[in-house]
Design a protein around this motif. Sequence first.
Motif, PDB file in Angstrom:
ATOM      1  N   VAL A  26       0.845  -1.190   0.000  1.00  0.00           N
ATOM      2  CA  VAL A  26       0.000   0.000   0.000  1.00  0.00           C
ATOM      3  C   VAL A  26       0.890   1.253   0.000  1.00  0.00           C
ATOM      4  CG1 VAL A  26      -1.811   1.272   1.217  1.00  0.00           C
ATOM      5  CG2 VAL A  26      -1.758  -1.228   1.327  1.00  0.00           C
ATOM      6  N   ARG A  27       1.904   1.206   0.860  1.00  0.00           N
ATOM      7  CA  ARG A  27       2.796   2.376   0.941  1.00  0.00           C
ATOM      8  C   ARG A  27       3.536   2.593  -0.375  1.00  0.00           C
ATOM      9  NH1 ARG A  27       3.665  -0.001   5.852  1.00  0.00           N
ATOM     10  NH2 ARG A  27       5.684  -0.815   5.231  1.00  0.00           N
ATOM     11  N   MET A  28       3.971   1.492  -0.970  1.00  0.00           N
ATOM     12  CA  MET A  28       4.723   1.605  -2.220  1.00  0.00           C
ATOM     13  C   MET A  28       3.823   2.094  -3.362  1.00  0.00           C
ATOM     14  SD  MET A  28       7.915   1.071  -2.001  1.00  0.00           S
ATOM     15  CE  MET A  28       8.367   1.554  -0.353  1.00  0.00           C
ATOM     16  N   ALA A  29       2.558   1.633  -3.356  1.00  0.00           N
ATOM     17  CA  ALA A  29       1.623   2.060  -4.409  1.00  0.00           C
ATOM     18  C   ALA A  29       1.381   3.566  -4.336  1.00  0.00           C
ATOM     19  CB  ALA A  29       0.306   1.303  -4.263  1.00  0.00           C
ATOM     20  N   LEU A  30       1.440   4.104  -3.122  1.00  0.00           N
ATOM     21  CA  LEU A  30       1.172   5.537  -2.956  1.00  0.00           C
ATOM     22  C   LEU A  30       2.408   6.412  -3.155  1.00  0.00           C
ATOM     23  CD1 LEU A  30      -1.182   5.267   0.136  1.00  0.00           C
ATOM     24  CD2 LEU A  30      -1.816   6.282  -2.054  1.00  0.00           C
ATOM     25  N   LEU A  31       3.561   5.775  -3.144  1.00  0.00           N
ATOM     26  CA  LEU A  31       4.814   6.547  -3.230  1.00  0.00           C
ATOM     27  C   LEU A  31       4.988   7.128  -4.632  1.00  0.00           C
ATOM     28  CD1 LEU A  31       7.524   7.311  -1.817  1.00  0.00           C
ATOM     29  CD2 LEU A  31       8.473   5.219  -2.804  1.00  0.00           C
ATOM     30  N   ARG A  32       5.226   8.432  -4.675  1.00  0.00           N
ATOM     31  CA  ARG A  32       5.470   9.064  -5.976  1.00  0.00           C
ATOM     32  C   ARG A  32       6.967   9.147  -6.226  1.00  0.00           C
ATOM     33  NH1 ARG A  32       1.571  14.176  -5.115  1.00  0.00           N
ATOM     34  NH2 ARG A  32       2.955  14.295  -3.310  1.00  0.00           N
ATOM     35  N   LYS A  33       7.326   8.938  -7.478  1.00  0.00           N
ATOM     36  CA  LYS A  33       8.748   8.827  -7.831  1.00  0.00           C
ATOM     37  C   LYS A  33       9.563  10.047  -7.410  1.00  0.00           C
ATOM     38  CE  LYS A  33       8.970   5.799 -11.848  1.00  0.00           C
ATOM     39  NZ  LYS A  33       7.580   5.937 -12.369  1.00  0.00           N
ATOM     40  N   GLU A  34       8.938  11.225  -7.557  1.00  0.00           N
ATOM     41  CA  GLU A  34       9.709  12.445  -7.331  1.00  0.00           C
ATOM     42  C   GLU A  34       9.871  12.788  -5.844  1.00  0.00           C
ATOM     43  OE1 GLU A  34       6.779  12.150  -8.743  1.00  0.00           O
ATOM     44  OE2 GLU A  34       5.362  13.636  -7.989  1.00  0.00           O
ATOM     45  N   GLU A  35       9.309  11.966  -4.978  1.00  0.00           N
ATOM     46  CA  GLU A  35       9.399  12.293  -3.549  1.00  0.00           C
ATOM     47  C   GLU A  35      10.823  12.209  -3.038  1.00  0.00           C
ATOM     48  OE1 GLU A  35       6.904  11.038  -0.292  1.00  0.00           O
ATOM     49  OE2 GLU A  35       5.350  10.533  -1.751  1.00  0.00           O
ATOM     50  N   LYS A  36      11.110  13.159  -2.128  1.00  0.00           N
ATOM     51  CA  LYS A  36      12.436  13.161  -1.516  1.00  0.00           C
ATOM     52  C   LYS A  36      12.286  13.391  -0.029  1.00  0.00           C
ATOM     53  CE  LYS A  36      16.424  15.097  -3.149  1.00  0.00           C
ATOM     54  NZ  LYS A  36      17.123  16.202  -3.823  1.00  0.00           N
ATOM     55  N   TYR A  37      13.120  12.728   0.738  1.00  0.00           N
ATOM     56  CA  TYR A  37      13.039  12.876   2.190  1.00  0.00           C
ATOM     57  C   TYR A  37      13.950  14.004   2.659  1.00  0.00           C
ATOM     58  CZ  TYR A  37      13.535  11.871   7.145  1.00  0.00           C
ATOM     59  OH  TYR A  37      13.576  11.971   8.507  1.00  0.00           O
ATOM     60  N   VAL A  38      13.415  14.838   3.512  1.00  0.00           N
ATOM     61  CA  VAL A  38      14.185  15.898   4.146  1.00  0.00           C
ATOM     62  C   VAL A  38      14.008  15.722   5.652  1.00  0.00           C
ATOM     63  CG1 VAL A  38      14.449  18.396   4.370  1.00  0.00           C
ATOM     64  CG2 VAL A  38      13.669  17.432   2.224  1.00  0.00           C
ATOM     65  N   VAL A  39      15.064  15.903   6.418  1.00  0.00           N
ATOM     66  CA  VAL A  39      14.956  15.748   7.872  1.00  0.00           C
ATOM     67  C   VAL A  39      13.984  16.776   8.436  1.00  0.00           C
ATOM     68  CG1 VAL A  39      16.219  15.866  10.060  1.00  0.00           C
ATOM     69  CG2 VAL A  39      17.278  14.806   8.071  1.00  0.00           C
ATOM     70  N   PRO A  40      12.999  16.340   9.241  1.00  0.00           N
ATOM     71  CA  PRO A  40      12.035  17.305   9.790  1.00  0.00           C
ATOM     72  C   PRO A  40      12.717  18.391  10.621  1.00  0.00           C
ATOM     73  CG  PRO A  40      11.645  15.091  10.676  1.00  0.00           C
ATOM     74  CD  PRO A  40      12.686  14.970   9.627  1.00  0.00           C
ATOM     75  N   LEU A  41      12.073  19.544  10.674  1.00  0.00           N
ATOM     76  CA  LEU A  41      12.725  20.725  11.231  1.00  0.00           C
ATOM     77  C   LEU A  41      12.782  20.751  12.749  1.00  0.00           C
ATOM     78  CD1 LEU A  41      10.952  23.300   8.954  1.00  0.00           C
ATOM     79  CD2 LEU A  41      13.370  22.728   8.898  1.00  0.00           C
TER      80      LEU A  41
END
Lengths: 162, 329
Positions: free
Chosen positions: B313-328
């Motif tokens: 489910v998580r993988m199906a929702l993941l968009r290719k262009e997403e990038k992780y940034v450390v929360p502030l």
Amino acid sequence: MKIQSLDPRINRIELPEENNNTRIPPMDQWQTYEVFHQQARGDQHKHVGIVHAPNPEMALLFAKEQYARRSQCVNLWVVRTADVYATSYDDADIFEPAFDKSYRESWGYKDTRQLIEKFKKEKEMASPATPTSSSISEENHSSEETSKKKVVGKSGIIIGKK
Amino acid sequence: MYGNLTIIEIDNFGKKIEEEDPIKLAEFEARIARGEKIEPQDWMPFEYRKQLIRMIEQHAHSEIIGALPEGTWITRAPGFKRKLALMAKVQDEVGHAQLLYAAAETLGKSREEMIQDLLNGKSKYSNVFNYPAVTWADTAIIAWLIDAGAIINQVTNSKGSYGPYCRALERICAEESFHLRYGYDTCVHLATGTPSQRKMLQDALNRWWTPIMHFHGPPDKISVHGEKLMKWKVKLASNDEMRQQFLDMYVPKIWELGLEIPDPNLHKNPETGKWEYTEPDWNEFMRVINGDGPCNKERLAVRRYAEEKGRWVRMALLRKEEKYVVPLA
Ligand SMILES: [Fe+2]
Ligand SMILES: [Fe+2]
């Protein structure tokens, strides 16, 4: 060996006892959104934390579950963490006043009354007419008032005015 | 919920404190001494970061694993009101885990890495959750007394030096007061009920007394002292101090219900004002924390199952262009 549990539902899914093969791929937990809530109409929105979500719609859904399931809230905002620009704590000195900024503050104008008093006194000196009884009492009254008046200084300490 | 930072591992991994920049270190320590909070973007010694990640991560795992022994009783809760309340409590605990994972993330360890380390046994969680909730009364004892122990620990830690952790704990503590009231009400209901309800509660207390005494970690005389961690306000009270506080607040309440605590030596010394008790079996504690408790395997297997079954489910929702940034924060 299968896991033997007190919970019949766990027994039904027949979980293996030993399994160390899980590898969690990168981005499995998506990216994060910063969440802001508004407690009541008229309040400012306030930052409350983050949620991990695959898109803004789900970020709002998770934000509601995480930050508004009990506490009062009328509105939520979510912003991708990646879209937030922030100052650095290392540069905190940019917020320090570089010189006297009293001209920006209401307490920077506390001498106005003194100026009027000085002006009135000087005017009186310049024309030393015999004071009438009524003007004496007026003068006494005003000087008494001035001496009683307390002025709050910049530091917040109350200074008795001489 | 949460068991104390029970094991402070002294290892040589990473930068030693002597290798840190002495000027920055002095500034950092002065800031903490002034009572100011450290924020994620601030300079901090490697050792501080490492110990905080370990502690907050352990705390997060404890919340999410702690939801399991109680969660298993949702379908069998006695009555609709108890079912709703238990669901709410379990949801809160999972929410606590998320808040804490977020606080740990700000220090640079991703949620994926933390879950990975939980599943492969590298990072620990509170030992008490390796014991089963045999009857409904066990869930009542957990909700009252384990949460009570957790609150003492969490209120203490909320005065620590790391901003994001303190903020998460403030939110958590507000919800814990509901858990405590719910747990107390459930216990009192059984204690003031039929003889078999009373017996069920007494049996549960007997089963849980050792884990409860284990909860705040090994006694000060055998646990590693972290003077530096105290100075850095990572650790704010010793294990024994927190245990004393727990006994002081809850033993009288347990006795008031006419329940028996399975330790004949338990009493308050009128001269010292301190509780005296039989030390619980600390070998058992070490054995269970190292994997050999009644439910260790089940807890991890269930967590792993959820992780693996939910992945598509998580993988199906993941968009290719997403990038992780450390929360502030
Ligand atoms: Fe709780
Ligand atoms: Fe909790």
